[in-house]
Write a protein that holds these residues in place. Structure first.
Motif, short mmCIF file in Angstrom:
data_model
loop_
_atom_site.label_atom_id
_atom_site.label_comp_id
_atom_site.label_asym_id
_atom_site.label_seq_id
_atom_site.Cartn_x
_atom_site.Cartn_y
_atom_site.Cartn_z
N VAL A 50 0.86 -1.19 0.00
CA VAL A 50 0.00 0.00 0.00
C VAL A 50 0.89 1.24 0.00
O VAL A 50 1.47 1.61 1.01
CB VAL A 50 -0.94 0.02 1.22
CG1 VAL A 50 -1.80 1.29 1.21
CG2 VAL A 50 -1.83 -1.21 1.22
N THR A 51 1.02 1.84 -1.16
CA THR A 51 1.85 3.03 -1.36
C THR A 51 0.97 4.17 -1.87
O THR A 51 -0.24 4.00 -2.08
CB THR A 51 2.95 2.74 -2.39
OG1 THR A 51 2.31 2.44 -3.66
CG2 THR A 51 3.80 1.53 -1.98
N ASP A 52 1.58 5.30 -2.09
CA ASP A 52 0.83 6.44 -2.65
C ASP A 52 0.24 6.09 -4.01
O ASP A 52 -0.86 6.53 -4.36
CB ASP A 52 1.74 7.66 -2.77
CG ASP A 52 2.14 8.22 -1.42
OD1 ASP A 52 1.37 8.08 -0.46
OD2 ASP A 52 3.25 8.81 -1.33
N ASP A 53 0.97 5.30 -4.80
CA ASP A 53 0.48 4.90 -6.11
C ASP A 53 -0.79 4.05 -6.00
O ASP A 53 -1.74 4.23 -6.77
CB ASP A 53 1.55 4.11 -6.87
CG ASP A 53 2.71 4.99 -7.31
OD1 ASP A 53 2.52 6.23 -7.39
OD2 ASP A 53 3.81 4.45 -7.56
N LEU A 54 -0.80 3.12 -5.05
CA LEU A 54 -1.99 2.28 -4.87
C LEU A 54 -3.15 3.12 -4.34
O LEU A 54 -4.30 2.94 -4.77
CB LEU A 54 -1.70 1.12 -3.92
CG LEU A 54 -2.88 0.18 -3.68
CD1 LEU A 54 -3.28 -0.52 -4.97
CD2 LEU A 54 -2.57 -0.85 -2.60
N ILE A 55 -2.86 4.03 -3.42
CA ILE A 55 -3.91 4.91 -2.91
C ILE A 55 -4.51 5.74 -4.04
O ILE A 55 -5.72 6.01 -4.07
CB ILE A 55 -3.37 5.83 -1.80
CG1 ILE A 55 -2.95 5.01 -0.58
CG2 ILE A 55 -4.40 6.87 -1.38
CD1 ILE A 55 -4.07 4.22 0.05
N GLN A 56 -3.68 6.15 -4.98
CA GLN A 56 -4.19 6.90 -6.14
C GLN A 56 -5.19 6.05 -6.93
O GLN A 56 -6.24 6.56 -7.35
CB GLN A 56 -3.03 7.32 -7.05
CG GLN A 56 -3.48 8.14 -8.25
CD GLN A 56 -2.31 8.54 -9.13
OE1 GLN A 56 -1.28 7.87 -9.17
NE2 GLN A 56 -2.45 9.65 -9.82
N VAL A 57 -4.87 4.77 -7.12
CA VAL A 57 -5.78 3.86 -7.83
C VAL A 57 -7.08 3.68 -7.04
O VAL A 57 -8.18 3.77 -7.60
CB VAL A 57 -5.11 2.49 -8.06
CG1 VAL A 57 -6.11 1.48 -8.61
CG2 VAL A 57 -3.93 2.64 -9.01
#
Length: 256
Positions: free
Chosen positions: A129-136
């Motif tokens: 769970v990273t910023d990229d996943l949160i964006q998705v």
């Protein structure tokens, strides 16, 4: 007599489902033919029956999960790519609880891209769970009301800003142990603070007194606020006025 029958029937159905779950290995080939109501009740029992955990990890989850599934709690099961693929077929899913993720980032992203009706999501202590996943998640699950990503240490202000831009209905957020800072919190509560009822920021060293003041000023409907072990919160004088009359629980520690 009529009232008696109404009280007995639900207990009888529950008992039958419990017996089925206890002997589920004997019925594995017939599971796909069960009514949706029975399948949903089996899913709700995963945490209570150890045999279900190993049973579903052996590939039988597909027999229970169906297109109309709305609630999935797999916190006690190691979730692999195959299980994520099964979850992604649940177009009406509104509640999903995950914990042990044995997958890769791309498959996790692909799963969330298909869950547009999701309202309640918990995925804790996960390095994927990273910023990229949160964006998705923010983009493809815009109806989120509750989000628990406590223990996901790779989330920063960037992820927090994605949430406040896309998740306009968000009311409860646990972002403990993350890299969020005062700057991100101030922007977040400025945009979504009025509707927030539950905010948990435990062990966030980037949070300071300034962030806490902003929360109290901009979150009038807040009912729960937790910010224990935030190393840069120094002030132990918490000012709660009539603007925070809905507050039911608050917990914090300060650095000495």
């Amino acid at each position: 007599m009529e009232n008696l029958n109404k009280s007995i029937v639900p207990r009888l159905v529950t008992r039958c489902i419990d017996v089925l779950v206890f002997n589920i290995e004997l019925h594995k080939d017939q599971l796909k033919y069960l009514p949706v109501y029975i399948k949903n009740n089996i899913l709700k029992r995963i945490d209570h029956y150890s045999n279900l955990k190993s049973f579903f990890q052996n590939g039988y989850l597909r027999s229970i999960i169906h297109g109309q599934t709305k609630f999935i709690d797999l916190r006690s099961i190691a979730v692999c790519n195959d299980i994520l693929e099964i979850i992604s077929t649940c177009k009406e899913l509104n509640t999903l609880f995950l914990s042990q993720i044995n997958s890769d980032k791309q498959n996790l992203e692909n799963c969330f891209k298909k869950l547009s009706y999701l309202k309640n999501l918990e995925i804790r202590n996960c390095d994927l769970v990273t910023d990229d996943l949160i964006q998705v998640i923010a983009k493809d699950c815009p109806n989120l009301v509750q989000l628990n990503i406590g223990g996901c240490k790779n989330v920063s202000d960037l992820g927090l800003l994605e949430l406040c831009e896309s998740c306009k209905y968000l009311r409860a957020l646990d972002i403990s142990y993350s890299k969020v800072t005062t700057k991100g919190i101030k922007i977040f509560v400025y945009k979504l603070g009025f509707q927030l009822t539950d905010l948990r920021l435990n062990n966030c060293d980037g949070v300071t007194d300034e962030a806490i003041v902003a929360i109290f000023d901009l979150c009038p409907n807040l009912e729960m606020l937790l910010y224990n072990n935030c190393g840069n919160v120094k002030d132990d004088m918490i000012s709660i006025d009539k603007n925070n009359s809905n507050l039911k629980q608050i917990s914090w520690t300060i650095a000495w």
